[in-house]
Scaffold this motif. Structure first.
Motif, short mmCIF file in Angstrom:
data_model
loop_
_atom_site.label_atom_id
_atom_site.label_comp_id
_atom_site.label_asym_id
_atom_site.label_seq_id
_atom_site.Cartn_x
_atom_site.Cartn_y
_atom_site.Cartn_z
N ASP A 108 31.89 -8.82 13.36
CA ASP A 108 31.19 -8.88 12.08
C ASP A 108 30.63 -7.49 11.75
O ASP A 108 30.80 -6.54 12.50
N ALA A 109 29.94 -7.40 10.61
CA ALA A 109 29.51 -6.08 10.12
C ALA A 109 28.60 -5.38 11.13
O ALA A 109 28.75 -4.18 11.38
N ALA A 110 27.66 -6.11 11.72
CA ALA A 110 26.72 -5.48 12.66
C ALA A 110 27.46 -4.93 13.87
O ALA A 110 27.17 -3.81 14.34
N GLU A 111 28.42 -5.70 14.37
CA GLU A 111 29.19 -5.25 15.53
C GLU A 111 30.08 -4.06 15.18
O GLU A 111 30.28 -3.15 15.99
N ILE A 112 30.61 -4.07 13.96
CA ILE A 112 31.46 -2.96 13.53
C ILE A 112 30.62 -1.69 13.36
O ILE A 112 31.03 -0.60 13.74
N CYS A 113 29.40 -1.84 12.83
CA CYS A 113 28.51 -0.68 12.71
C CYS A 113 28.19 -0.12 14.10
O CYS A 113 28.15 1.10 14.30
N ASP A 114 27.96 -1.01 15.05
CA ASP A 114 27.67 -0.57 16.43
C ASP A 114 28.88 0.16 17.01
O ASP A 114 28.74 1.22 17.62
N ALA A 115 30.07 -0.38 16.78
CA ALA A 115 31.29 0.27 17.29
C ALA A 115 31.48 1.63 16.63
O ALA A 115 31.91 2.59 17.27
N TRP A 122 37.23 -0.75 9.61
CA TRP A 122 36.61 -2.06 9.36
C TRP A 122 37.65 -3.17 9.46
O TRP A 122 37.43 -4.18 10.12
N ALA A 123 38.80 -2.97 8.80
CA ALA A 123 39.82 -4.02 8.75
C ALA A 123 40.37 -4.31 10.15
O ALA A 123 40.58 -5.46 10.53
N ARG A 124 40.61 -3.26 10.93
CA ARG A 124 41.18 -3.47 12.26
C ARG A 124 40.20 -4.19 13.17
O ARG A 124 40.57 -5.10 13.91
N LEU A 125 38.92 -3.81 13.08
CA LEU A 125 37.94 -4.44 13.96
C LEU A 125 37.65 -5.87 13.53
O LEU A 125 37.36 -6.73 14.35
N ARG A 126 37.75 -6.12 12.24
CA ARG A 126 37.53 -7.48 11.78
C ARG A 126 38.70 -8.38 12.17
O ARG A 126 38.51 -9.46 12.72
N THR A 127 39.91 -7.95 11.90
CA THR A 127 41.08 -8.81 12.16
C THR A 127 41.50 -8.78 13.63
O THR A 127 41.80 -9.80 14.21
N GLY A 128 41.53 -7.57 14.21
CA GLY A 128 42.06 -7.44 15.56
C GLY A 128 41.04 -7.74 16.64
O GLY A 128 41.41 -8.01 17.79
N PHE A 129 39.73 -7.68 16.31
CA PHE A 129 38.70 -7.86 17.32
C PHE A 129 37.67 -8.93 16.91
O PHE A 129 36.69 -9.15 17.64
N ASP A 130 37.85 -9.55 15.76
CA ASP A 130 36.94 -10.60 15.28
C ASP A 130 35.48 -10.16 15.23
O ASP A 130 34.59 -10.91 15.61
#
Lengths: 188, 205
Positions: free
Chosen positions: B161-168, B151-159
């Motif tokens: 949000d929660a929905a996009e992180i769930c999809d990833a 979660w932290a890497r995708l939020r900080t390194g890839f900007d």
């Protein structure tokens, strides 16, 4: 990828601090000791790195870019091999690996958590350009995540794995991430 | 939140309050002592280094703010991870403390996190005949893709949000789950909440 160019003095400070982290841990090293090890005045350390956080972040970025540098992959399908090698490199320097891992998890106040992102995007775009944006993003994110020291820390801590098993499991996961695009390469 | 019962917990509860307005690095033992109304020395006695404080704070936050929804099946697991990532997104300062604490050199004997054990238990049921190495490969990958670090890497390194992180997460965990023996595999797509699940990223070649 290696960040801003460092002066010779800065490089000496970061190398000295790195040595001391391996000898004493990152908590117990004073600026005075770092200055002595680098052969410069304590004042010079403060001028370059006003706070301990500044110093720690710069050191972590330097360690990742030099001691843990990856061999450049020529293809996105080489990335699992690079990950395998990188995990073994982390395993040889556990103290430094933890420092790099922790500073990358500080949010916007930390070091860049995915320094390899752009290279992964370049490789993927060159070989498999016909991906929809969400799929492209997910593959790059998953590989960047696996190609990081967080993998080594987590596999060791949560599962007690040794060097060989960490390298195996990390490379295996990266291969799995690539499964959906193996046959979708644009012919040369 | 429950009323703190002892000094160690009171310190953590106050640290969590301070985290709302400043980063962990900017919480000094001095400020923390003032907030709790005890001496700085008492804090040092409970938490000799900042690493001890960080580890204890992360555990407390995890239990208080991010309880893991129970899961047995693979699809429940995926749903639990989604819920967790959304909870992280709602309280990012707390989630970063968790990500950071999971990266430090352990101060005590490292105990596997609860979610790690739950993933292993899930695989025992979902794939009882899977050999040990492959089971470990699957478990490590699922553990790592469902972590606060992801979660932290995708939020900080890839900007993201929660929905996009769930999809990833779905797209990363999909091909891993596809390695489970076909007879026992539950379909990971059942956990999706999007009305139009994207084309499976892990289609078999």
């Amino acid at each position: 990828m290696t960040g801003p160019a460092l002066s010779g003095t800065q490089e000496a400070i970061l190398a000295a601090f790195t040595e001391l982290i391996e000898e004493l841990g990152s908590d117990d090293v004073s600026y005075r000791v770092i200055a002595r090890r680098a052969g410069i005045a304590e004042r010079t350390v403060f001028r370059n790195y006003p706070t301990r956080v500044d110093l720690l972040l710069a050191t972590a970025a330097w360690i990742e870019a030099t001691l843990f540098a990856r061999e450049e992959s020529k293809s996105i399908f080489d990335v699992p091999l690079a990950i395998r090698e990188t995990m073994q490199r982390y395993d040889a320097r556990p103290e430094l690996a933890h420092v790099v891992a922790e500073t990358a998890m500080r949010g916007v106040n930390g070091t860049a958590p995915s320094p390899g992102r752009e290279q992964l995007e370049r490789l993927l775009d060159a070989e498999v350009p016909a991906l929809d944006p969400a799929q492209r993003r997910a593959i790059v994110a998953a590989l960047a995540h696996l190609d990081s020291v967080g993998t080594w820390v987590t596999y060791r801590r949560e599962f007690g794995l040794d060097r060989r098993d960490i390298a195996d499991a990390a490379a295996w996961a990266a291969e799995a991430v690539l499964d959906g695009i193996r046959g979708r390469v644009t012919p040369a | 939140m429950e009323e703190p019962v002892d000094t160690a917990t009171a310190i953590l509860a106050s640290a969590a309050v301070l985290l709302r307005e400043r980063s962990f690095d900017d919480i000094s033992y001095r400020a923390l002592a003032d907030e709790v109304g005890i001496s700085e020395r008492t804090i040092y006695r409970q938490y000799p280094t900042r690493a001890h404080l960080l580890a204890a704070l992360a555990t407390w936050i995890e239990q208080t703010c991010f309880p893991l929804p129970p899961f047995v099946t693979v699809s429940d697991f995926c749903a639990a991870v989604h819920e967790r990532f959304r909870a992280f997104d709602a309280q990012p300062a707390y989630a970063f403390v968790g990500a950071r604490a999971s990266a430090i050199s352990p101060t005590l004997d490292p105990e596997p996190a609860y979610i790690t054990r739950a993933i292993e238990a899930m695989l025992d049921v979902a794939a009882p005949t899977l050999n040990r190495r492959d089971r470990r490969r699957v478990a490590t990958a699922l553990c790592y893709f469902s972590s606060a670090m992801f979660w932290a890497r995708l939020r900080t390194g890839f900007d993201l949000d929660a929905a996009e992180i769930c999809d990833a997460f779905d797209r990363a965990a999909g091909p891993v789950l596809a390695k489970l023996p076909a007879t026992t595999r539950s379909r990971p797509t059942t956990a999706r909440e999007t009305p139009n699940p994207p084309v499976t990223a892990w289609a078999e070649p």
